[in-house]
Design a protein around this motif. Structure first.
Motif, PDB file in Angstrom:
ATOM      1  N   GLY A  81      60.044  -4.059  76.341  1.00 38.96           N
ATOM      2  CA  GLY A  81      59.539  -5.885  76.213  1.00 38.96           C
ATOM      3  C   GLY A  81      60.859  -6.606  76.524  1.00 38.96           C
ATOM      4  O   GLY A  81      61.906  -5.744  77.182  1.00 38.96           O
ATOM      5  N   SER A  82      60.847  -8.119  76.799  1.00 34.27           N
ATOM      6  CA  SER A  82      61.646  -8.995  77.271  1.00 34.27           C
ATOM      7  C   SER A  82      62.210  -8.038  78.526  1.00 34.27           C
ATOM      8  O   SER A  82      61.582  -7.365  79.442  1.00 34.27           O
ATOM      9  CB  SER A  82      63.027  -8.600  76.386  1.00 34.27           C
ATOM     10  N   SER A  83      63.510  -8.394  78.888  1.00 34.44           N
ATOM     11  CA  SER A  83      63.966  -8.804  79.779  1.00 34.44           C
ATOM     12  C   SER A  83      65.108  -8.625  80.571  1.00 34.44           C
ATOM     13  O   SER A  83      66.099  -9.885  79.818  1.00 34.44           O
ATOM     14  CB  SER A  83      63.610  -9.383  81.523  1.00 34.44           C
ATOM     15  N   PRO A  84      66.401  -8.026  81.238  1.00 36.99           N
ATOM     16  CA  PRO A  84      67.196  -7.693  81.675  1.00 36.99           C
ATOM     17  C   PRO A  84      68.042  -9.820  82.529  1.00 36.99           C
ATOM     18  O   PRO A  84      68.800  -9.412  83.114  1.00 36.99           O
ATOM     19  CB  PRO A  84      68.109  -6.290  82.040  1.00 36.99           C
ATOM     20  N   ARG A  85      66.866  -9.483  83.222  1.00 33.08           N
ATOM     21  CA  ARG A  85      67.172 -10.929  83.536  1.00 33.08           C
ATOM     22  C   ARG A  85      66.965 -12.156  82.943  1.00 33.08           C
ATOM     23  O   ARG A  85      67.073 -13.184  83.834  1.00 33.08           O
ATOM     24  CB  ARG A  85      65.768 -10.887  84.993  1.00 33.08           C
ATOM     25  N   PHE A  86      66.759 -12.241  81.708  1.00 35.56           N
ATOM     26  CA  PHE A  86      67.068 -13.056  81.568  1.00 35.56           C
ATOM     27  C   PHE A  86      68.055 -13.988  81.520  1.00 35.56           C
ATOM     28  O   PHE A  86      68.999 -12.908  81.035  1.00 35.56           O
ATOM     29  CB  PHE A  86      66.135 -13.675  79.855  1.00 35.56           C
ATOM     30  N   ASP A  87      68.376 -15.125  81.158  1.00 30.82           N
ATOM     31  CA  ASP A  87      69.696 -15.773  81.283  1.00 30.82           C
ATOM     32  C   ASP A  87      70.394 -15.770  80.131  1.00 30.82           C
ATOM     33  O   ASP A  87      70.285 -17.340  79.291  1.00 30.82           O
ATOM     34  CB  ASP A  87      69.483 -16.790  82.282  1.00 30.82           C
ATOM     35  N   ASP A 102      71.756  -4.125  77.899  1.00 29.37           N
ATOM     36  CA  ASP A 102      71.939  -2.892  75.851  1.00 29.37           C
ATOM     37  C   ASP A 102      70.270  -2.765  75.968  1.00 29.37           C
ATOM     38  O   ASP A 102      69.102  -4.227  76.727  1.00 29.37           O
ATOM     39  CB  ASP A 102      72.191  -3.960  75.223  1.00 29.37           C
ATOM     40  N   LEU A 103      69.794  -1.952  75.594  1.00 29.76           N
ATOM     41  CA  LEU A 103      69.104  -1.448  75.278  1.00 29.76           C
ATOM     42  C   LEU A 103      68.141  -1.938  73.395  1.00 29.76           C
ATOM     43  O   LEU A 103      69.252  -1.116  72.731  1.00 29.76           O
ATOM     44  CB  LEU A 103      67.781  -0.096  75.830  1.00 29.76           C
ATOM     45  N   GLU A 104      67.372  -1.933  72.700  1.00 26.19           N
ATOM     46  CA  GLU A 104      67.379  -2.335  70.966  1.00 26.19           C
ATOM     47  C   GLU A 104      66.423  -1.279  71.366  1.00 26.19           C
ATOM     48  O   GLU A 104      65.001  -1.428  71.303  1.00 26.19           O
ATOM     49  CB  GLU A 104      66.879  -3.799  71.259  1.00 26.19           C
ATOM     50  N   ILE A 105      66.952  -0.566  70.257  1.00 27.39           N
ATOM     51  CA  ILE A 105      65.275   1.120  69.958  1.00 27.39           C
ATOM     52  C   ILE A 105      64.707   0.850  69.422  1.00 27.39           C
ATOM     53  O   ILE A 105      66.373   1.099  68.143  1.00 27.39           O
ATOM     54  CB  ILE A 105      65.621   2.061  71.149  1.00 27.39           C
ATOM     55  N   CYS A 106      63.097   0.606  68.873  1.00 24.03           N
ATOM     56  CA  CYS A 106      62.880   1.295  67.308  1.00 24.03           C
ATOM     57  C   CYS A 106      62.219   2.712  67.311  1.00 24.03           C
ATOM     58  O   CYS A 106      61.471   3.153  68.222  1.00 24.03           O
ATOM     59  CB  CYS A 106      62.361   0.329  67.276  1.00 24.03           C
ATOM     60  N   LEU A 107      62.984   3.367  66.364  1.00 24.66           N
ATOM     61  CA  LEU A 107      62.189   4.762  66.656  1.00 24.66           C
ATOM     62  C   LEU A 107      61.812   4.731  64.868  1.00 24.66           C
ATOM     63  O   LEU A 107      63.031   4.938  64.592  1.00 24.66           O
ATOM     64  CB  LEU A 107      62.862   5.393  67.220  1.00 24.66           C
ATOM     65  N   VAL A 108      61.428   5.982  64.506  1.00 20.32           N
ATOM     66  CA  VAL A 108      61.052   6.361  63.185  1.00 20.32           C
ATOM     67  C   VAL A 108      62.264   7.221  63.156  1.00 20.32           C
ATOM     68  O   VAL A 108      62.900   7.895  64.677  1.00 20.32           O
ATOM     69  CB  VAL A 108      59.937   7.531  63.263  1.00 20.32           C
ATOM     70  N   PRO A 109      62.897   7.831  62.281  1.00 21.15           N
ATOM     71  CA  PRO A 109      63.967   7.927  62.115  1.00 21.15           C
ATOM     72  C   PRO A 109      64.124   9.796  62.451  1.00 21.15           C
ATOM     73  O   PRO A 109      65.140   9.637  62.777  1.00 21.15           O
ATOM     74  CB  PRO A 109      63.841   8.230  59.773  1.00 21.15           C
ATOM     75  N   GLY A 148      58.681   3.214  68.975  1.00 19.74           N
ATOM     76  CA  GLY A 148      58.484   2.885  70.254  1.00 19.74           C
ATOM     77  C   GLY A 148      58.231   2.155  71.416  1.00 19.74           C
ATOM     78  O   GLY A 148      58.244   1.771  72.610  1.00 19.74           O
ATOM     79  N   LYS A 149      58.944   1.173  70.434  1.00 22.90           N
ATOM     80  CA  LYS A 149      59.225  -0.693  71.164  1.00 22.90           C
ATOM     81  C   LYS A 149      60.828  -0.175  71.657  1.00 22.90           C
ATOM     82  O   LYS A 149      61.897  -0.380  70.370  1.00 22.90           O
ATOM     83  CB  LYS A 149      58.944  -1.875  70.767  1.00 22.90           C
ATOM     84  N   VAL A 150      60.865  -1.150  72.488  1.00 20.71           N
ATOM     85  CA  VAL A 150      61.798  -1.391  73.089  1.00 20.71           C
ATOM     86  C   VAL A 150      62.218  -2.305  74.248  1.00 20.71           C
ATOM     87  O   VAL A 150      61.842  -3.339  74.360  1.00 20.71           O
ATOM     88  CB  VAL A 150      62.703  -0.276  74.975  1.00 20.71           C
ATOM     89  N   THR A 151      63.009  -3.036  74.121  1.00 20.54           N
ATOM     90  CA  THR A 151      63.889  -4.166  74.290  1.00 20.54           C
ATOM     91  C   THR A 151      64.938  -4.568  74.891  1.00 20.54           C
ATOM     92  O   THR A 151      66.109  -4.144  74.729  1.00 20.54           O
ATOM     93  CB  THR A 151      63.970  -5.828  73.073  1.00 20.54           C
ATOM     94  N   SER A 152      65.173  -4.819  76.064  1.00 23.65           N
ATOM     95  CA  SER A 152      65.870  -5.273  77.176  1.00 23.65           C
ATOM     96  C   SER A 152      66.487  -6.733  76.965  1.00 23.65           C
ATOM     97  O   SER A 152      66.162  -7.331  77.249  1.00 23.65           O
ATOM     98  CB  SER A 152      65.344  -4.223  77.972  1.00 23.65           C
TER      99      SER A 152
END
Length: 469
Positions: free
Chosen positions: A384-390, A429-436, A414-418
């Motif tokens: 999700g999101s984008s590294p192109r956002f200012d 930068d990547l914000e990664i959500c995973l089970v422990p 499994g959600k990854v925010t860039s």
């Protein structure tokens, strides 16, 4: 308990005041919604914010708040749908039986919410926590936590919270996702910052375009949805506990991944983001220890504006994004190399064109639906999101933010925010959500670790000198 309950307990956040910020008076307007907007009604608000440090000592908190409120009022004059509320109208048959509903925005100037809070036990360093999981207290920096877009019937479509920290401030926004997508969100945030910085003297560098885009053959009348009650589509999804962590990738590391991916598949068309995404998809899949014949997908939030013919304006204010998916089996994904996975993603992106977009819109019009977060495939990854956002161009007049962070909205295993990297130059930068269990394995995965770089040092962030090339 918050979803990312693996983080440390939240320090107290005290709410000092809240008020409604309205634009100057405007004639009432009705804003119809497109299929892209309507499909978002059961998802969460967008929650993104910026962390600021080293504020000028001559600038008091009261002065900052006064400037933010006055500039927000002016900004809402340009982004007037954010000042309204959703309205539902019922469609009836000849026997007055409900056979469907219509949604639209009553742009009545009701206003956005502004909250002033304080967390004086929290420091900028606490928020950054560069080597640790994202602290759970960041969730309390965002208003309307847990709200879904349908709540915009009674809740504001935009809510802002300024949280004072021991040595900085955090500005968090909750922005109704049925009003606009990430492109619209960051266009709004940058416009607000520009108006605050220039005191509204300079014209907006990218004024929003409000004319809603509708597929050929349909006018701008409201679209009837085949629901008779909100219970038919509303879902309030609560994921199981997960860990949430931010990983940094330098421009050099990403360039090396891109070169390797292109070399492996004999092309030069794989992008930096596709190469990095391929590493993430492969590495996360590896942590899950799935059978070889299990199908897995990597879903990308694909921007439609530039892919339409003729293209939509980059300043189009609304939703214009589709989730697209590259799908294969676990065995195929892991038995082939990085280049194979990157090429699969590249072809998926290339196939998302004007014809594909219009076909999906026609299919939606024939059978309208609303996305449900519970429908996400637990064997897959969503970028999700984008590294192109200012994000780091949002200068309110007190310098560049030291970090961007998000709230609890739309997060699950499994959600990854860039994000763009703070130092620019193609870093991410990547914000990664995973089970422990999966997160622990990801931290030791060889392919993933070889791409990750050390987080930027605190002195670099606070004093603006990057040591990355």
């Amino acid at each position: 308990m918050p979803a990312n309950a693996m983080s440390s307990p939240a320090p107290a956040v005290h709410y000092l005041s809240r008020c409604t910020v309205k634009p100057p008076p405007l004639p009432p307007k009705r804003c119809h919604l497109t299929p892209w907007d309507l499909a978002m009604f059961s998802l969460h608000y967008i929650q993104k914010g910026l962390l600021f440090a080293n504020l000028p000592p001559s600038l008091s908190t009261d002065q900052i708040i006064d400037r933010l409120k006055s500039s927000l009022s002016t900004t809402l004059l340009h982004f007037y749908p954010l000042t309204g509320r959703f309205v539902t109208e019922e469609a009836h048959d000849e026997n007055q039986k409900v056979i469907g509903i219509f949604w639209w925005i009553d742009c009545n100037g009701e206003g956005a919410e502004f909250i002033h809070a304080i967390a004086d036990k929290v420091t900028v360093s606490d928020v950054l926590s560069p080597s640790d999981d994202v602290p759970s207290f960041i969730q309390s920096f965002f208003p309307l936590d847990g709200a879904i877009n349908h709540d915009g019937h009674t809740q504001p479509l935009l809510a802002v919270q300024l949280t004072e920290l021991a040595d900085g401030i955090f500005i968090g926004c909750s922005f109704n996702h049925a009003v606009g997508d990430g492109t619209s969100y960051w266009n709004f945030f940058n416009a607000w910052a520009q108006i605050a910085r220039t005191k509204g003297v300079a014209p907006l560098s990218r004024p929003p375009v409000h004319d809603r885009w509708f597929i050929d053959g349909y006018d701008t009348a409201p679209i009837k949805l085949p629901f008779t009650h909100p219970h038919d589509f509303i879902e309030r999804f609560s994921p199981p506990p997960f860990r949430e962590k931010i990983f940094h990738f330098s421009a050099r590391s990403i360039a090396q991944l891109k070169a390797r991916a292109n070399q492996e598949c004999g092309t030069n068309s794989v992008s930096s983001f596709q190469a990095l995404t391929a590493v993430v998809w492969r590495s996360i899949t590896r942590t899950r220890n799935l059978p070889a014949d299990q199908k897995t997908s990597c879903r990308l939030a694909a921007e439609n504006r530039s892919r339409l013919n003729p293209p939509l304006s980059p300043a189009y204010f609304g939703n214009s994004v589709y989730p697209i998916a590259a799908t294969t089996t676990v065995g195929e994904l892991l038995n082939h190399g990085l280049g194979w996975a990157a090429w699969l993603l590249n072809r998926t992106v290339a196939d998302h064109n004007d014809s594909t977009i219009r076909g999906r819109l026609m299919a939606w019009m024939a059978r309208p639906m609303v996305y449900r977060q519970s429908g996400f495939d637990r064997f897959s990854v969503l970028m999700g999101s984008s590294p192109r956002f200012d994000m780091y161009g949002c200068d309110f007049g007190w310098g560049k933010a030291v970090a961007a962070r998000s709230g609890s909205a739309s997060k699950f295993d499994g959600k990854v925010t860039s994000y763009p990297g703070w130092e620019g130059g193609g870093s991410m930068d990547l914000e990664i959500c995973l089970v422990p269990k999966s997160m622990s394995m990801l931290e030791t995965d060889d392919e993933f670790r070889s791409a990750v770089c050390p987080p930027l040092e605190m002195e670099v962030l606070l004093h603006g000198t990057s040591w990355y090339s």
